[in-house]
Design a protein around this motif. Structure first.
Motif, PDB file in Angstrom:
ATOM      1  N   THR A 149     -19.364  -8.823  35.028  1.00  0.00           N
ATOM      2  CA  THR A 149     -17.912  -7.986  34.588  1.00  0.00           C
ATOM      3  C   THR A 149     -16.910  -8.979  33.807  1.00  0.00           C
ATOM      4  O   THR A 149     -16.558 -10.135  34.298  1.00  0.00           O
ATOM      5  N   LYS A 150     -16.788  -8.484  32.380  1.00  0.00           N
ATOM      6  CA  LYS A 150     -15.834  -9.429  32.357  1.00  0.00           C
ATOM      7  C   LYS A 150     -14.534  -7.861  31.674  1.00  0.00           C
ATOM      8  O   LYS A 150     -15.205  -6.492  31.742  1.00  0.00           O
ATOM      9  N   PHE A 151     -13.190  -8.649  31.814  1.00  0.00           N
ATOM     10  CA  PHE A 151     -11.989  -7.916  30.967  1.00  0.00           C
ATOM     11  C   PHE A 151     -10.803  -8.520  29.713  1.00  0.00           C
ATOM     12  O   PHE A 151     -11.534  -8.989  29.573  1.00  0.00           O
ATOM     13  N   ASP A 160     -21.112  -4.687  17.116  1.00  0.00           N
ATOM     14  CA  ASP A 160     -22.644  -4.731  16.723  1.00  0.00           C
ATOM     15  C   ASP A 160     -22.879  -6.133  18.124  1.00  0.00           C
ATOM     16  O   ASP A 160     -24.793  -5.747  19.120  1.00  0.00           O
ATOM     17  N   TYR A 161     -22.537  -6.971  17.774  1.00  0.00           N
ATOM     18  CA  TYR A 161     -23.072  -7.896  19.220  1.00  0.00           C
ATOM     19  C   TYR A 161     -21.608  -8.411  19.878  1.00  0.00           C
ATOM     20  O   TYR A 161     -21.122  -8.334  19.477  1.00  0.00           O
ATOM     21  N   ILE A 162     -21.373  -9.069  21.133  1.00  0.00           N
ATOM     22  CA  ILE A 162     -20.685  -9.507  21.777  1.00  0.00           C
ATOM     23  C   ILE A 162     -21.031 -11.091  22.056  1.00  0.00           C
ATOM     24  O   ILE A 162     -21.731 -11.371  22.562  1.00  0.00           O
ATOM     25  N   ARG A 163     -20.479 -11.563  21.939  1.00  0.00           N
ATOM     26  CA  ARG A 163     -20.159 -13.276  22.318  1.00  0.00           C
ATOM     27  C   ARG A 163     -19.129 -12.935  23.781  1.00  0.00           C
ATOM     28  O   ARG A 163     -17.924 -13.551  24.282  1.00  0.00           O
ATOM     29  N   VAL A 164     -19.893 -13.452  24.882  1.00  0.00           N
ATOM     30  CA  VAL A 164     -19.516 -13.522  26.058  1.00  0.00           C
ATOM     31  C   VAL A 164     -19.916 -14.596  26.531  1.00  0.00           C
ATOM     32  O   VAL A 164     -20.881 -16.069  26.964  1.00  0.00           O
ATOM     33  N   ARG A 181     -24.759  -2.774  22.252  1.00  0.00           N
ATOM     34  CA  ARG A 181     -25.478  -1.137  22.317  1.00  0.00           C
ATOM     35  C   ARG A 181     -26.659  -1.713  22.956  1.00  0.00           C
ATOM     36  O   ARG A 181     -26.989  -0.113  23.089  1.00  0.00           O
ATOM     37  N   HIS A 182     -26.760  -2.304  23.928  1.00  0.00           N
ATOM     38  CA  HIS A 182     -28.031  -2.426  24.207  1.00  0.00           C
ATOM     39  C   HIS A 182     -27.351  -2.079  26.314  1.00  0.00           C
ATOM     40  O   HIS A 182     -26.402  -1.374  26.001  1.00  0.00           O
ATOM     41  N   PRO A 183     -28.763  -1.119  26.735  1.00  0.00           N
ATOM     42  CA  PRO A 183     -29.076   0.035  27.642  1.00  0.00           C
ATOM     43  C   PRO A 183     -27.579  -0.549  28.852  1.00  0.00           C
ATOM     44  O   PRO A 183     -27.111   0.164  29.418  1.00  0.00           O
ATOM     45  N   GLY A 184     -28.228  -1.977  28.949  1.00  0.00           N
ATOM     46  CA  GLY A 184     -27.681  -2.208  29.932  1.00  0.00           C
ATOM     47  C   GLY A 184     -25.537  -2.867  29.778  1.00  0.00           C
ATOM     48  O   GLY A 184     -25.240  -3.298  30.577  1.00  0.00           O
ATOM     49  N   VAL A 185     -25.760  -2.437  28.895  1.00  0.00           N
ATOM     50  CA  VAL A 185     -24.255  -2.544  28.511  1.00  0.00           C
ATOM     51  C   VAL A 185     -22.938  -1.232  28.555  1.00  0.00           C
ATOM     52  O   VAL A 185     -23.488  -0.291  28.043  1.00  0.00           O
ATOM     53  N   ALA A 186     -22.197  -1.179  29.493  1.00  0.00           N
ATOM     54  CA  ALA A 186     -21.519  -0.545  29.662  1.00  0.00           C
ATOM     55  C   ALA A 186     -19.862  -0.793  29.020  1.00  0.00           C
ATOM     56  O   ALA A 186     -19.164  -1.572  30.366  1.00  0.00           O
ATOM     57  N   ARG A 208     -28.115  -7.662  33.224  1.00  0.00           N
ATOM     58  CA  ARG A 208     -29.737  -7.947  32.470  1.00  0.00           C
ATOM     59  C   ARG A 208     -30.017  -7.690  30.890  1.00  0.00           C
ATOM     60  O   ARG A 208     -30.658  -6.914  30.785  1.00  0.00           O
ATOM     61  N   VAL A 209     -29.210  -7.725  30.262  1.00  0.00           N
ATOM     62  CA  VAL A 209     -29.043  -7.877  29.138  1.00  0.00           C
ATOM     63  C   VAL A 209     -29.173  -9.057  27.845  1.00  0.00           C
ATOM     64  O   VAL A 209     -29.096 -10.116  28.761  1.00  0.00           O
TER      65      VAL A 209
END
Length: 400
Positions: A149-151, A160-164, A181-186, A208-209
């Motif tokens: 979880t990130k804030f 389109d993409y996230i740098r985590v 937009r993966h289903p595991g990203v909320a 689990r992305v």
């Protein structure tokens, strides 16, 4: 996503940038009041090629220098100060890629950016010790999966993409690129700050992305010495844009006023010496902001060319000094603007309050309260500023 192979000239693209930024400016106050996220407008701006500004020409970008980038970000901030912050993680990712030792990975993502891909950021976490990374990468059947979880995941709502920022089972810390937009990203969109309300800076949950192909950044020793100055300069460009918007919007308020006050020297605000003096002072604040932004962006460009620790340290100190001055300048301007408008200026439909709220919020990112001491320690003791990315690596090493 615009995947047209032909890249327009920068001059042509600037006209397209201006057209979309005019759309941002048109309803900026209403969107802020109604918390209406400008998803379609961010996509439209990306499709003009705005996100490819720093991508090298040979990879399909415009290859602009840093002063040009920050001037264009100031123009975006003038239209709507949410825009530079939404794209801050995107342009930071591009800078990481420009310096990456793994040239195949860099070229892979820079070509995607040139084709219109937008990156979001998910680095900071809401609680726990500073610089701790609890978001994990696990390997399952040869596939890396991100959970956590990130804030302050600014821009991810639009990306389109996230740098985590992640930690793996060996205790290494790096950036994983995952599809936004993966289903595991909320995307919870729960940012509740008083300003910068539409930046998508709240919570993002990863379950689990899968890490994208070529999706490991920062595992090697990329040269990230410019990033501490770079990320702050995005905020300074944004504050400069707010200063410009304050001049323009306050002038419009003055032109629209049909009466002044009992003690006024003129029956028309547009000819009232005191009111005109307010606008003149606002312009002086804007002039200060413009000059500071130009000077420190040129200093960081020079540090990039010199490519020495001392040059990057000096650039960061100068950027910090500009931050201290700009925050005070723009906050004073945001308060001063109300003197030109009378009681009608404090009504919600005037939207002037958003400038103070946005500037105040920006001042709390990379908090300005710490910067005078950092500057003073450098001037008096020659102590170089700590690189935040090095500190992250040092913390990871200590964990091991």
């Amino acid at each position: 996503m615009n995947t047209t192979a032909a890249t327009p000239s920068l001059q042509q693209a600037r006209a397209a940038f201006s057209a979309v930024l005019a759309e941002f400016a048109d309803k900026a106050g209403e969107r802020d009041l109604n918390r209406d996220n400008p998803v379609a407008l961010v996509r439209a701006l990306a499709d003009t090629g705005f996100g490819r500004l720093r991508v090298p020409v040979e990879l399909g970008g415009f290859g602009v220098d840093l002063p040009t980038l920050f001037e264009l970000l100031a123009q975006a901030g003038e239209a709507d100060s949410n825009v530079p912050q939404i794209l801050r993680g995107h342009f930071t990712t591009v800078e990481i890629l420009r310096h990456a030792e793994d040239r195949d990975t860099a070229a892979h993502w820079l070509r995607k950016v040139a084709a219109g891909a937008v990156f979001g950021n998910a680095q900071s976490e809401h609680s726990g010790p500073a610089f701790e990374t609890t978001t994990r990468v696990e390997s399952v059947d040869g596939q890396h999966l991100v959970s956590g979880t990130k804030f302050y995941s600014t821009g991810s709502l639009y990306a389109d993409y996230i740098r985590v920022a992640v930690a793996d089972d060996e205790g290494n810390r790096w950036f994983a690129v995952v599809p936004a937009r993966h289903p595991g990203v909320a995307h919870l969109d729960d940012w509740d700050g008083i300003g910068q309300r539409l930046t998508g800076s709240g919570t993002t949950v990863f379950d689990r992305v899968p890490v994208a192909e070529h999706g490991e950044l920062g595992r090697y020793k990329e040269d990230l010495r410019s990033l501490n100055s770079f990320v702050q300069l995005v905020h300074l460009a944004n504050l400069t844009g707010i200063a410009r918007s304050l001049v323009a919007e306050t002038a419009e308020v003055v032109r629209a006023r049909s009466r002044t006050s009992l003690h006024a020297l003129s029956g028309q605000a547009a000819t009232d010496p005191d009111v005109l003096g307010v606008v003149g002072r606002l312009y002086a604040h804007r002039f200060t902001a413009d000059a500071l932004l130009r000077q420190v962006s040129e200093a960081l460009e020079a540090a990039e060319a010199a490519d020495t620790p001392d040059a990057f340290a000096q650039a960061y100190v100068d950027t910090s000094a500009a931050q201290v001055a700009l925050v005070d300048t723009v906050l004073e301007a945001a308060n001063l603007a109300f003197h030109a408008g009378g009681s009608s200026a404090v009504r919600e439909r005037a939207h002037l309050d958003r400038h103070w709220r946005n500037a105040r919020t920006l001042a709390s990112h990379n908090p300005v309260v710490y910067k005078p001491r950092v500057i003073g320690d450098f001037v008096v003791n020659g102590a170089g500023p700590v690189n935040g990315y090095d500190r992250g690596r040092a913390s990871a090493a200590a964990d091991n």
